[in-house]
Design a protein around this motif. Structure first.
Motif, PDB file in Angstrom:
ATOM      1  N   TYR A   1       0.781  -1.125  -0.157  1.00  0.00           N
ATOM      2  CA  TYR A   1       0.045  -0.067   0.109  1.00  0.00           C
ATOM      3  C   TYR A   1       0.959   1.110  -0.092  1.00  0.00           C
ATOM      4  CZ  TYR A   1      -3.361   3.509   1.481  1.00  0.00           C
ATOM      5  OH  TYR A   1      -4.220   4.708   1.478  1.00  0.00           O
ATOM      6  N   LYS A   2       1.028   1.889  -1.086  1.00  0.00           N
ATOM      7  CA  LYS A   2       1.658   3.250  -1.191  1.00  0.00           C
ATOM      8  C   LYS A   2       3.071   2.819  -0.906  1.00  0.00           C
ATOM      9  CE  LYS A   2      -1.733   6.528   0.333  1.00  0.00           C
ATOM     10  NZ  LYS A   2      -1.954   7.738   1.175  1.00  0.00           N
ATOM     11  N   GLY A   3       3.778   1.878  -1.117  1.00  0.00           N
ATOM     12  CA  GLY A   3       5.105   1.582  -0.925  1.00  0.00           C
ATOM     13  C   GLY A   3       5.709   1.682   0.470  1.00  0.00           C
ATOM     14  N   TRP A   4       4.630   1.464   1.703  1.00  0.00           N
ATOM     15  CA  TRP A   4       5.190   1.700   2.912  1.00  0.00           C
ATOM     16  C   TRP A   4       5.732   0.409   3.341  1.00  0.00           C
ATOM     17  CZ3 TRP A   4       0.070   3.294   5.884  1.00  0.00           C
ATOM     18  CH2 TRP A   4      -0.487   4.448   5.379  1.00  0.00           C
ATOM     19  N   ASN A   5       6.597   0.524   4.254  1.00  0.00           N
ATOM     20  CA  ASN A   5       7.512  -0.486   5.084  1.00  0.00           C
ATOM     21  C   ASN A   5       7.215  -0.229   6.725  1.00  0.00           C
ATOM     22  OD1 ASN A   5       8.760  -2.424   3.040  1.00  0.00           O
ATOM     23  ND2 ASN A   5       9.751  -0.162   2.369  1.00  0.00           N
ATOM     24  N   VAL A   6       7.616  -0.907   7.287  1.00  0.00           N
ATOM     25  CA  VAL A   6       7.564  -0.912   8.734  1.00  0.00           C
ATOM     26  C   VAL A   6       8.711  -1.600   9.394  1.00  0.00           C
ATOM     27  CG1 VAL A   6       6.395  -1.628  10.809  1.00  0.00           C
ATOM     28  CG2 VAL A   6       4.973  -1.084   8.850  1.00  0.00           C
ATOM     29  N   ASN A   7       9.389  -0.881  10.084  1.00  0.00           N
ATOM     30  CA  ASN A   7      10.519  -1.359  11.023  1.00  0.00           C
ATOM     31  C   ASN A   7      10.319  -1.336  12.336  1.00  0.00           C
ATOM     32  OD1 ASN A   7      12.207  -2.015   8.624  1.00  0.00           O
ATOM     33  ND2 ASN A   7      12.159   0.175   8.406  1.00  0.00           N
ATOM     34  N   GLY A   8      10.557  -2.374  13.138  1.00  0.00           N
ATOM     35  CA  GLY A   8      10.397  -2.433  14.505  1.00  0.00           C
ATOM     36  C   GLY A   8      11.901  -2.368  15.372  1.00  0.00           C
ATOM     37  N   ASN A   9      11.859  -2.342  16.640  1.00  0.00           N
ATOM     38  CA  ASN A   9      12.921  -2.499  17.356  1.00  0.00           C
ATOM     39  C   ASN A   9      12.934  -3.868  17.795  1.00  0.00           C
ATOM     40  OD1 ASN A   9      11.113  -2.659  19.677  1.00  0.00           O
ATOM     41  ND2 ASN A   9      12.127  -1.229  20.811  1.00  0.00           N
ATOM     42  N   TRP A  10      13.909  -4.435  18.541  1.00  0.00           N
ATOM     43  CA  TRP A  10      14.024  -5.699  18.612  1.00  0.00           C
ATOM     44  C   TRP A  10      13.360  -6.216  19.919  1.00  0.00           C
ATOM     45  CZ3 TRP A  10      16.036  -7.452  23.553  1.00  0.00           C
ATOM     46  CH2 TRP A  10      16.697  -6.322  24.384  1.00  0.00           C
ATOM     47  N   LEU A  11      12.692  -5.270  20.942  1.00  0.00           N
ATOM     48  CA  LEU A  11      11.839  -5.616  21.807  1.00  0.00           C
ATOM     49  C   LEU A  11      10.344  -6.006  21.206  1.00  0.00           C
ATOM     50  CD1 LEU A  11      12.731  -3.399  24.590  1.00  0.00           C
ATOM     51  CD2 LEU A  11      13.311  -5.757  24.441  1.00  0.00           C
TER      52      LEU A  11
END
Length: 156
Positions: free
Chosen positions: A90-100
């Motif tokens: 969707y719209k070229g989105w990406n999600v990055n999270g922290n290790w926790l």
């Protein structure tokens, strides 16, 4: 726009209330019995506005997003070792999270922040704060948080 996302304390299926900073209910989410997670999103007056459906029999978790009855994209968990990563069709989105797996950032195809998500520890139920920079992206950011929470619940 800031949203407070809280899972209801006693519920047979996933259900959530989403508030603004003043404590007004903006959205309600109700889970339904289905293969995989099926979460329907309702506005403050009870109109269904969208849903998240988990695709079963996939290598890594995948969720489809619907706005009304229209398919708008998917959320796919990507393989990663230390930090959770999701790709959104969707719209070229990406999600990055922290290790926790408590804090996430949604970025667009230009690398600009669309929203930030922070899990609030020390609550009886899952609680997140979602800061969305463009109010038009609010429902889609909410769908993403629902998919992340559902994926985490499937592992627990």
């Amino acid at each position: 726009m800031r949203l407070i996302f809280k899972q209801r304390f006693f519920s047979w299926f996933d259900s959530y209330d989403i508030y603004d900073e003043m404590g007004n209910t903006l959205f309600t989410v109700k889970g339904e019995l289905a293969w995989g997670h099926l979460l329907r999103i309702y506005d403050a007056i009870g109109n269904e506005i969208g849903c998240i459906k988990e695709k079963v029999f996939t290598w890594l978790p995948k969720f489809e997003m619907y706005f009304g009855d229209n398919y708008v994209g998917s959320i796919n968990k990507e393989f990663s070792f230390f930090k959770p990563k999701f790709n959104i069709d969707y719209k070229g989105w990406n999600v990055n999270g922290n290790w926790l797996e408590w804090d996430y950032e949604i970025v667009d195809y230009k690398g600009q922040t669309v929203a930030t998500i922070s899990k609030q520890p020390w609550n009886f139920t899952d609680t997140y704060v979602i800061d969305v920079y463009n109010p038009n992206d609010t429902v889609y950011a909410l769908m993403l948080v629902l998919a992340i929470d559902a994926e985490k619940c499937s592992r627990d």
